[in-house]
Motif scaffolding. Structure first.
Motif, PDB file in Angstrom:
ATOM      1  N   LEU A 149       0.834  -1.205   0.000  1.00 58.54           N
ATOM      2  CA  LEU A 149       0.000   0.000   0.000  1.00 58.54           C
ATOM      3  C   LEU A 149       0.866   1.251   0.000  1.00 58.54           C
ATOM      4  CD1 LEU A 149      -2.761  -1.033   2.577  1.00 58.54           C
ATOM      5  CD2 LEU A 149      -3.098  -0.674   0.136  1.00 58.54           C
ATOM      6  N   GLU A 152       2.397   1.816  -3.454  1.00 60.31           N
ATOM      7  CA  GLU A 152       1.394   2.195  -4.454  1.00 60.31           C
ATOM      8  C   GLU A 152       0.772   3.560  -4.168  1.00 60.31           C
ATOM      9  OE1 GLU A 152       0.336   0.669  -7.206  1.00 60.31           O
ATOM     10  OE2 GLU A 152       1.565  -1.126  -7.053  1.00 60.31           O
ATOM     11  N   GLU A 154      -1.210   4.321  -1.692  1.00 58.70           N
ATOM     12  CA  GLU A 154      -2.598   4.162  -1.249  1.00 58.70           C
ATOM     13  C   GLU A 154      -2.761   4.299   0.260  1.00 58.70           C
ATOM     14  OE1 GLU A 154      -5.257   3.828  -2.957  1.00 58.70           O
ATOM     15  OE2 GLU A 154      -4.759   3.016  -4.931  1.00 58.70           O
ATOM     16  N   LYS A 157      -4.820   7.228   1.647  1.00 54.24           N
ATOM     17  CA  LYS A 157      -6.139   7.442   1.061  1.00 54.24           C
ATOM     18  C   LYS A 157      -7.179   6.591   1.775  1.00 54.24           C
ATOM     19  CE  LYS A 157      -4.006   8.320  -3.445  1.00 54.24           C
ATOM     20  NZ  LYS A 157      -3.865   7.853  -4.843  1.00 54.24           N
ATOM     21  N   PHE A 159      -9.235   4.334   0.704  1.00 51.98           N
ATOM     22  CA  PHE A 159      -9.162   2.922   0.336  1.00 51.98           C
ATOM     23  C   PHE A 159      -8.060   2.225   1.119  1.00 51.98           C
ATOM     24  CE2 PHE A 159      -7.217  -0.384  -2.351  1.00 51.98           C
ATOM     25  CZ  PHE A 159      -8.303  -1.237  -2.500  1.00 51.98           C
ATOM     26  N   GLY A 160      -6.869   2.822   1.134  1.00 45.84           N
ATOM     27  CA  GLY A 160      -5.748   2.240   1.854  1.00 45.84           C
ATOM     28  C   GLY A 160      -5.998   2.163   3.344  1.00 45.84           C
ATOM     29  N   LYS A 343     -11.601  -2.119  -8.072  1.00 42.24           N
ATOM     30  CA  LYS A 343     -10.837  -1.632  -6.928  1.00 42.24           C
ATOM     31  C   LYS A 343     -11.127  -2.488  -5.699  1.00 42.24           C
ATOM     32  CE  LYS A 343      -8.302   1.938  -5.308  1.00 42.24           C
ATOM     33  NZ  LYS A 343      -7.041   2.424  -5.889  1.00 42.24           N
ATOM     34  N   GLY A 347      -8.554  -4.935  -3.496  1.00 41.61           N
ATOM     35  CA  GLY A 347      -8.397  -4.899  -2.047  1.00 41.61           C
ATOM     36  C   GLY A 347      -8.546  -6.278  -1.427  1.00 41.61           C
ATOM     37  N   ASN A 398      -5.017  -3.011  -9.601  1.00 39.61           N
ATOM     38  CA  ASN A 398      -5.018  -1.626  -9.146  1.00 39.61           C
ATOM     39  C   ASN A 398      -4.355  -0.688 -10.136  1.00 39.61           C
ATOM     40  OD1 ASN A 398      -5.831   0.066  -6.900  1.00 39.61           O
ATOM     41  ND2 ASN A 398      -3.669   0.469  -6.586  1.00 39.61           N
ATOM     42  N   THR A 403      -7.041   6.536 -10.408  1.00 40.08           N
ATOM     43  CA  THR A 403      -7.277   7.206  -9.139  1.00 40.08           C
ATOM     44  C   THR A 403      -7.519   8.690  -9.398  1.00 40.08           C
ATOM     45  OG1 THR A 403      -4.897   7.502  -8.908  1.00 40.08           O
ATOM     46  CG2 THR A 403      -5.870   5.590  -7.845  1.00 40.08           C
ATOM     47  N   SER A 429      -1.470  15.711  -3.979  1.00 39.63           N
ATOM     48  CA  SER A 429      -1.922  14.692  -4.924  1.00 39.63           C
ATOM     49  C   SER A 429      -2.274  15.346  -6.258  1.00 39.63           C
ATOM     50  CB  SER A 429      -3.141  13.962  -4.348  1.00 39.63           C
ATOM     51  OG  SER A 429      -3.646  13.049  -5.280  1.00 39.63           O
TER      52      SER A 429
END
Length: 622
Positions: A149, A152, A154, A157, A159-160, A343, A347, A398, A403, A429
Motif C-alpha cells: 500500500l 502504491e 494508497e 487514502k 481505500f488504503g 478496486k 483490495g 489496481n 485514481t 496529490s
C-alpha cells in the motif's frame, strides 16, 4: 572480546539495497520488492546456497524489523478519525457502508463467518481442528499489505486506510482469540486467560500520561530543543514506548506484535502523520534497515524440508490457498459501492496475503498439539503462495484503476516540470498528462509519475469526469492547445477552475468567455524575478539554491490555546521565523511583543521540520 561475524549482515543489507534498484531499473513495478527479498533470502539460506552462517544477532534484528513493521502499521492508522467516527455512530445502513472503521470491521466479521463453513468443507477431505483453523484463517499478512500500500501511494487514502484497518483488526483480534484458545487448551477456564486485557489498561494509562506531559510547556520546549540535536529525543522516546508495550505483552504471556501494534496506535494520537519529522525518521530507520532484514530472514529461515511432507498433500495446499482468497474477497466486495468492483476486488486480493502472523499462529497450534507437522507445512506453503499471488494480483488490478486527483496538470514545458517537483515535495496529490516524449522522460528521471498520451485533445477531459473542486493547470508546450482545451473545459464542460499561461493581450480580449480563468503572466513573473535578483540578491539566491530545505508558507492561527498570547511566550522552532502577519486587511511584521489572535494569517519561513512545528503550534494539530 569476541568478534562478531558481520558477513551475513553485509550480505542481507546488500540484497536490500540491490533489489529495489534492479526492480526500478528494469521497470518491474508489478513485482513487490518484499517478495523478491523473501526469495533472495531462500536463495542464500541453508536449503540452496547456504551463504549465511548462524548469527544470533540476525534473529534479534529480524524480530525488531517485524516489530517495527507492525508498529508502523499501527502508526499509519488515523486514530483521531476513528475516535471521531465512534462519537458519530449512527445505526443506519449508509453509515456502515461509508465509515472506515465500520467497513473494516464488517469485512473482518464476514471473513470470520465464511471461515467456519470453509473449514467444515476442508474437514470433509482432511482431518483438521476446525475451531483453531477458523480462528487462524482470517489473519491478514499485514507485513505484506503495508509495504505494498505504501509503494502504491494508497496508504493515506480512504481505500488504503480501510485495507490497513481491516488488516489491523484481523491481526489483533486473531492474536487475541488464538491467545485465549491457547490459554484454554493449556490451562482450562482460568483467570489468567483474560490477562490480555491489561494491555488495554496500559494503553489508557500511557495515553493519559502523554496528554499531561504535552501540556507542560517546559517539557515541550525541552523536547523540541533536543529533537534535532544528537539526543534525537523523540526517536529514543518512541523506541522506549515500543519496547514498553512489547515488554507488557511478554509479561501477560501474549504475542509481542500485539504490544507493537498498540504502541503504534497510541503514538498516532500524538503526531501528525502527513507532515511529522518523526514519521520521516522512523520510516528511514525502519524501512532502511530493520524491515528488509526481517523479510530476507523470513526466506532464510523458511524450512523447505517440510515440503517433503506435502508430496501427497498438494490438493490440501491448493484448497487452503483458494480458501484464503475466497473467504477474503467475498466480504471485501462491500467496497464496490465506494470504489467500484475492480478496486474492491484488488483490495480483497491484497488482504488475502498471509505470512508472519499466520505462520506464528500455526506455530502456536503446533506447540498445543492441535496441528500436525503436515498441517503446519501446508499452512506455511499456502501462506507463501498467497504472498506471491496477492501482491501481484493487486498491482495488476489496481494499476488500471484511474485514481482521482483534485489537480490535473497538462504538462510539456520546463515550468510544468518545476511545478510537479514542488507538488511532490509538498505531498500534493496530482495527476500529470504529457504528450511530449522527451519531457515525459525528464519527469520520470526525477521520479515523477506521468501518463503518456499520444494526443492532447478534448477527449481526455471527457474520460476524466471533472469534479467541481478540481483544478486544471494547462502548461503544455503549445499555446494553441492550451487555449483550445481551456475553451472546451469552460464552455462545453462548464468548468472554470483553470490556470494557464497568459498569452498576448489582444488574443485574450477576443475571448470574453475565458475572463474568469486564472492567468499566469510569464512576462510579469520574469520582471518580478529580475527585480528580486537586483534588489534582494542574497535572499533570492538562498531560496533558489535551497528550495528543498527552506520554504515560505502561510498558516492561519486556529489553535485556541495560543489566542492572545505573545510571540515571545511560544516555543517557536529555532530553524524558522515569522516574517509577516495579516489581520483583517492589516499587514505588519511580528515581533516578540506581538499578540497572536485566532484568524490571523501568519507567513513563516523555515525548513521542513520547522514548518511542521509552526503548523502544530499555530493550528493546534498534534
Amino acid at each position: 572480546m569476541e568478534h562478531l561475524n558481520f558477513t551475513p549482515l553485509f550480505l542481507i543489507i546488500a540484497i536490500a539495497w540491490v533489489v529495489p534498484l534492479v526492480l526500478s531499473w528494469f521497470e518491474l513495478g508489478k513485482v513487490p520488492s518484499v517478495i523478491v527479498e523473501i526469495f533472495m533470502g531462500v536463495m542464500i539460506g541453508p536449503y540452496v546456497f547456504d551463504m549465511v552462517d548462524n548469527a544470533p544477532y540476525l534473529d534479534f534484528l529480524a524480530e525488531m524489523g517485524f516489530l517495527f513493521l507492525i508498529f508502523l502499521a499501527g502508526l499509519e492508522i488515523d486514530m483521531n478519525k476513528i475516535v471521531a467516527s465512534l462519537s458519530r455512530i449512527k445505526f443506519k445502513v449508509k453509515y456502515f457502508i461509508s465509515d472506515t472503521l465500520m467497513l473494516a470491521l464488517l469485512i473482518y466479521l464476514g471473513t470470520l463467518a465464511l471461515s467456519y463453513p470453509m473449514m467444515l468443507l476442508v474437514n470433509q477431505f482432511y482431518a483438521i481442528n476446525v475451531l483453531f483453523f477458523t480462528l487462524l484463517f482470517p489473519t491478514v499478512g499485514i507485513g505484506i499489505t503495508v509495504p505494498i500500500l505504501k509503494s502504491e501511494g494508497e496508504l493515506k487514502k480512504k481505500f488504503g486506510q480501510i485495507i490497513l484497518m481491516q488488516g489491523a483488526i484481523a491481526t489483533v483480534v486473531s492474536i487475541l482469540l488464538i491467545s485465549v484458545f491457547s490459554g484454554y487448551v493449556s490451562k482450562g477456564l482460568d483467570f489468567e486467560l483474560f490477562f490480555f486485557a491489561f494491555i488495554f489498561v496500559a494503553f489508557i494509562l500511557f495515553h493519559i500520561l502523554g496528554k499531561r506531559l504535552i501540556r507542560i510547556k517546559s517539557f515541550e520546549r525541552i523536547l523540541y530543543r533536543l529533537e534535532h540535536a544528537a539526543s534525537q529525543i523523540k526517536i529514543r522516546g518512541t523506541i522506549a514506548l515500543l519496547l514498553a508495550f512489547v515488554m507488557i505483552s511478554s509479561v501477560i504471556d501474549s504475542e509481542p506484535i500485539l504490544g507493537a501494534f498498540f504502541a503504534g496506535t497510541l503514538l498516532s494520537l500524538f503526531v501528525t502523520k502527513d507532515r511529522s519529522a518523526l514519521i520521516f525518521k522512523l520510516d528511514g530507520m525502519s524501512y532502511g534497515f530493520f524491515i528488509p532484514i526481517f523479510f530476507i530472514s523470513v526466506g532464510i529461515n523458511l524450512d523447505l524440508s517440510t515440503l517433503a511432507q506435502l508430496e501427497e498433500s498438494v490438493p490440501f495446499v491448493i484448497l487452503l490457498t483458494g480458501g484464503f482468497f475466497l473467504t477474503q474477497i467475498i466480504p471485501t466486495t462491500i467496497l464496490t459501492r465506494l470504489f467500484g468492483f475492480k478496486k474492491a476486488l484488488s483490495g480483497g486480493v491484497l488482504l488475502s496475503a498471509r505470512l508472519g502472523e499466520t505462520i506464528a499462529g500455526a506455530q502456536i497450534g503446533l506447540s498445543l498439539g492441535v496441528l500436525t507437522a503436515s498441517d503446519n507445512a501446508a499452512l506455511v506453503t499456502a501462506s507463501v503462495l498467497t504472498c506471491i499471488i496477492a501482491p501481484l494480483g493487486f498491482s495488476i488490478l489496481n494499476k488500471k484503476v484511474l485514481t482521482h486527483s483534485n489537480i490535473i496538470l497538462i504538462a510539456g514545458n520546463r515550468a510544468s516540470l518545476s511545478l510537479a517537483e514542488r507538488f511532490k515535495m509538498h505531498d500534493v496529490s496530482f495527476i500529470t498528462f504529457i504528450q511530449n516524449a522527451k519531457m515525459a522522460d525528464a519527469f520520470e528521471s526525477k521520479g515523477l509519475a506521468v501518463r503518456r498520451i499520444k494526443e492532447l485533445s478534448t477527449e481526455l477531459f471527457d474520460k476524466l469526469e471533472l469534479r467541481t473542486g478540481d483544478t486544471v493547470i494547462l502548461l503544455s508546450e503549445s499555446n494553441h492547445i492550451n487555449h483550445m482545451l481551456a475553451e472546451y473545459i469552460k464552455q462545453e464542460l462548464g468548468h472554470s477552475k483553470i490556470i494557464m499561461r497568459k498569452q498576448s493581450a489582444s488574443r485574450n480580449m477576443l475571448n470574453d468567455a475565458l475572463s474568469d480563468i486564472k492567468w499566469v503572466d510569464h512576462e510579469l513573473l520574469i520582471a518580478q524575478h529580475i527585480e528580486d535578483m537586483i534588489m534582494r540578491p542574497d535572499a533570492i539566491d538562498s531560496l533558489s539554491n535551497s528550495f528543498d530545505m527552506y520554504r515560505i508558507e502561510e498558516i492561519q492561527v486556529t489553535n485556541p490555546s495560543i489566542h492572545r498570547k505573545l510571540v515571545k511566550d511560544l516555543a517557536l522552532p529555532s530553524t524558522g521565523s515569522l516574517i509577516m502577519q495579516r489581520r483583517q486587511g492589516e499587514v505588519f511584521i511580528p515581533h516578540g511583543n506581538t499578540h497572536l489572535l485566532l484568524g490571523d494569517q501568519v507567513t513563516v519561513i523555515g525548513n521542513g521540520m520547522a514548518l511542521t512545528e509552526f503548523r502544530r503550534i499555530l493550528e493546534g494539530k498534534s
